[in-house]
Design an enzyme around this catalytic site. Structure first.
Site, PDB file in Angstrom:
ATOM      1  N   CYS A  44      39.456  46.928  17.321  1.00 31.34           N
ATOM      2  CA  CYS A  44      40.862  46.893  15.903  1.00 31.34           C
ATOM      3  C   CYS A  44      41.914  47.222  16.254  1.00 31.34           C
ATOM      4  O   CYS A  44      42.396  46.695  17.565  1.00 31.34           O
ATOM      5  CB  CYS A  44      40.269  46.939  14.724  1.00 31.34           C
ATOM      6  SG  CYS A  44      40.950  45.810  14.017  1.00 31.34           S
ATOM      7  N   GLU A  61      30.941  49.565  15.794  1.00 33.48           N
ATOM      8  CA  GLU A  61      30.342  50.483  15.173  1.00 33.48           C
ATOM      9  C   GLU A  61      29.750  50.028  13.883  1.00 33.48           C
ATOM     10  O   GLU A  61      28.345  50.906  12.729  1.00 33.48           O
ATOM     11  CB  GLU A  61      31.100  51.883  14.899  1.00 33.48           C
ATOM     12  CG  GLU A  61      32.588  51.462  13.372  1.00 33.48           C
ATOM     13  CD  GLU A  61      33.598  50.450  13.814  1.00 33.48           C
ATOM     14  OE1 GLU A  61      33.068  50.138  14.661  1.00 33.48           O
ATOM     15  OE2 GLU A  61      34.408  50.314  13.068  1.00 33.48           O
ATOM     16  N   HIS A  98      33.991  44.962  15.480  1.00 30.73           N
ATOM     17  CA  HIS A  98      33.694  46.580  14.805  1.00 30.73           C
ATOM     18  C   HIS A  98      32.694  47.023  15.766  1.00 30.73           C
ATOM     19  O   HIS A  98      31.558  47.018  15.104  1.00 30.73           O
ATOM     20  CB  HIS A  98      33.875  46.953  13.622  1.00 30.73           C
ATOM     21  CG  HIS A  98      35.578  47.000  13.036  1.00 30.73           C
ATOM     22  ND1 HIS A  98      35.516  47.865  12.950  1.00 30.73           N
ATOM     23  CD2 HIS A  98      36.133  46.100  12.693  1.00 30.73           C
ATOM     24  CE1 HIS A  98      37.506  47.643  12.814  1.00 30.73           C
ATOM     25  NE2 HIS A  98      37.423  46.443  12.248  1.00 30.73           N
TER      26      HIS A  98
END
Lengths: 210, 270
Positions: free
Chosen positions: A83, A188, A186
């Site tokens: 990001c 994650e 993202h």
């Protein structure tokens, strides 16, 4: 393998730490340039949310710009920016003013849609990615869903773009320049597809570390 | 294509997960960690956990027979669920200061949902948006219909603000919020469908994404809200607790009906 996770005062570093742990490594959180240099990392993961100008300011205040340059640009240690951690790689960043980026990739960071456009911002939610050519480090993930949350995007020459996504128009979802990798989404927080991506990054970093 | 999200909202009261009705009645339904784990197993698009306790923050269950370490504080809880949470996690409730926001984010929340401080301390919302980014600040807007007009209610639905939801939501956006969580108090736990008219008004009033909540009792209600409004996400609480496999079934139903839904992940390894 020593995985450096860069913490510079913004963003949810814990989410990325948790995702790396699930991928089977224990990242070491580094908070300034000296800590990063001392670690002698095998690879570097740099998260980031919020405003890119603020991110750049904090990176420079902590001497991380210089330490990162030496490690990942000069020595070629694999780097993954997430990001805002990807956006800082550009040359210039326009968010609340114009900021000089780290300049690793000849690109600009701009608003995803102009003020007054009918597109809602931030662009929040799950979007699919389209790979360019083989997609480099994203190989096999064409058409997969990833979680995005951002209002700004990187614009750069095609040769650096490995994936795009579409929100009103196509925009850069992932970049690659040698061992410098960046994703606008993202991983994650992107469930299974995100886990695959992080594993692939770590797999690529492993032989270099050995 | 950007997909529209189907978002479970879980309510936390004194350390327990509860079912809520009209913000008044709460029925205890068990250990919050187990409920969150079920949501993560379902691979939900996003998860919102709202701590609706009002007094001192307590975690009152101290069972020792869990397969995991007992969770004794709110921060234990956030940390515990963040370890496994591979999808975005929003945490709300009891947020009064920048420090409250920081601790939730540092313990693993990706976003926080703020409500009371929109009225009591708007400058804190703006400061938080600057520090953590607008995308981390979700403005929770609760409303009720009173004599035909909708008004925002504060303090767990007890205090009439006198302001219509569209105006309040726009103000929240101007303060720096990155998303609106719009909740119809009258419809909470009633299962009669969303307040489509009010959702449309709020969606039209802002340029940030809107998450619509309150009233889902059937998967057709999700479909109706997605068909008839431009809400970016539909959220619900009770339906995901009391109907067997409600989330995967709703996802399958919506995926067949619409192209803008993220399908269930197939054959996800354990």
């Amino acid at each position: 393998m020593r995985v450096a996770l860069v913490e510079y005062g913004i963003g949810n570093v814990l989410s990325v730490a948790n995702a790396l742990t699930r991928a089977g490594v224990t990242p070491v959180v580094v908070r300034d340039g000296d800590e990063l240099t001392a670690l002698d990392a095998s690879c570097v993961v740099m998260p980031g949310v919020g405003a890119v100008g603020e991110a750049l300011l904090l990176l420079r205040q902590r001497g991380l710009d210089v330490a990162l340059q030496a490690l990942v640009v000069d020595r070629g240690v694999p780097f993954l920016g997430i990001c805002v951690g990807m956006q800082v790689m550009a040359e210039t960043c326009e968010e609340f003013g114009e900021h000089r980026g780290l300049g690793w990739i000849p690109g600009r960071v701009r608003r995803l849609a102009p003020e007054g456009s009918s597109l809602r911002l931030p662009h929040v939610g799950w979007n699919t990615i389209s790979l360019r050519d083989d997609g480099d480090f994203l190989t096999g993930l064409d058409g997969e869903h990833f979680y995005f949350v951002h209002s700004f995007v990187m614009e750069c020459p095609d040769e650096y773009v490995v994936a795009t996504a579409n929100y009103g128009h196509p925009f850069v979802a992932a970049v690659c320049h040698g061992r410098l990798m960046g994703v606008q989404f993202h991983p994650e927080k992107s469930s299974q597809a995100g886990a695959v991506l992080l594993s692939e990054f770590l797999t690529r970093a492993a032989p270099i570390a050995a | 294509m950007l997909k529209r999200r189907l978002v479970p909202v879980l309510y936390l009261l004194d350390g327990w997960m509860v079912r809520s009705q009209e913000f008044q009645e709460h029925q205890y339904i068990g250990d919050p960690v187990l409920h969150v784990e079920r949501m993560i197993d379902w691979d939900v698009d996003e998860l919102i956990v709202l701590d609706i306790g009002r007094g001192e923050m307590t975690f009152e269950h101290h069972r020792q027979d869990y397969r995991h370490k007992p969770v004794l504080t709110l921060f234990d809880f956030i940390q515990r669920i963040a370890v496994e949470c591979r999808i975005p996690l929003t945490f709300g409730g009891r947020i009064r200061t920048i420090e409250d926001i920081r601790t939730r984010i540092q313990n693993g929340a990706d976003k926080v949902s703020v409500n009371t401080i929109l009225a009591d301390s708007p400058q804190t919302v703006t400061q938080a948006a600057r520090m953590f980014g607008s995308q981390a600040i979700v403005a929770s807007v609760d409303f009720r219909r009173v004599e035909g007009t909708s008004r925002v209610y504060l303090r767990h639905g007890r205090e009439d603000s006198g302001v219509v939801p569209a105006k309040w939501a726009r103000r929240a956006q101007d303060l720096g919020a990155g998303e609106i969580l719009l909740n119809a108090i009258d419809r909470d736990g009633i299962a009669q469908g969303y307040d489509l008219e009010e959702i449309r008004k709020v969606v039209d009033a802002v340029t940030i994404p809107v998450i619509a909540c309150g009233g889902a009792g059937h998967q057709k209600h999700f479909q109706q809200c997605l068909n008839d409004t431009d809400a970016n996400a539909v959220a619900a609480g009770n339906i995901f607790h009391f109907t067997e496999n409600a989330y995967p079934r709703a996802k399958k139903f919506l995926t067949q009906a619409r192209s803008d839904i993220r399908p269930l992940t197939e054959n996800r390894p354990a």
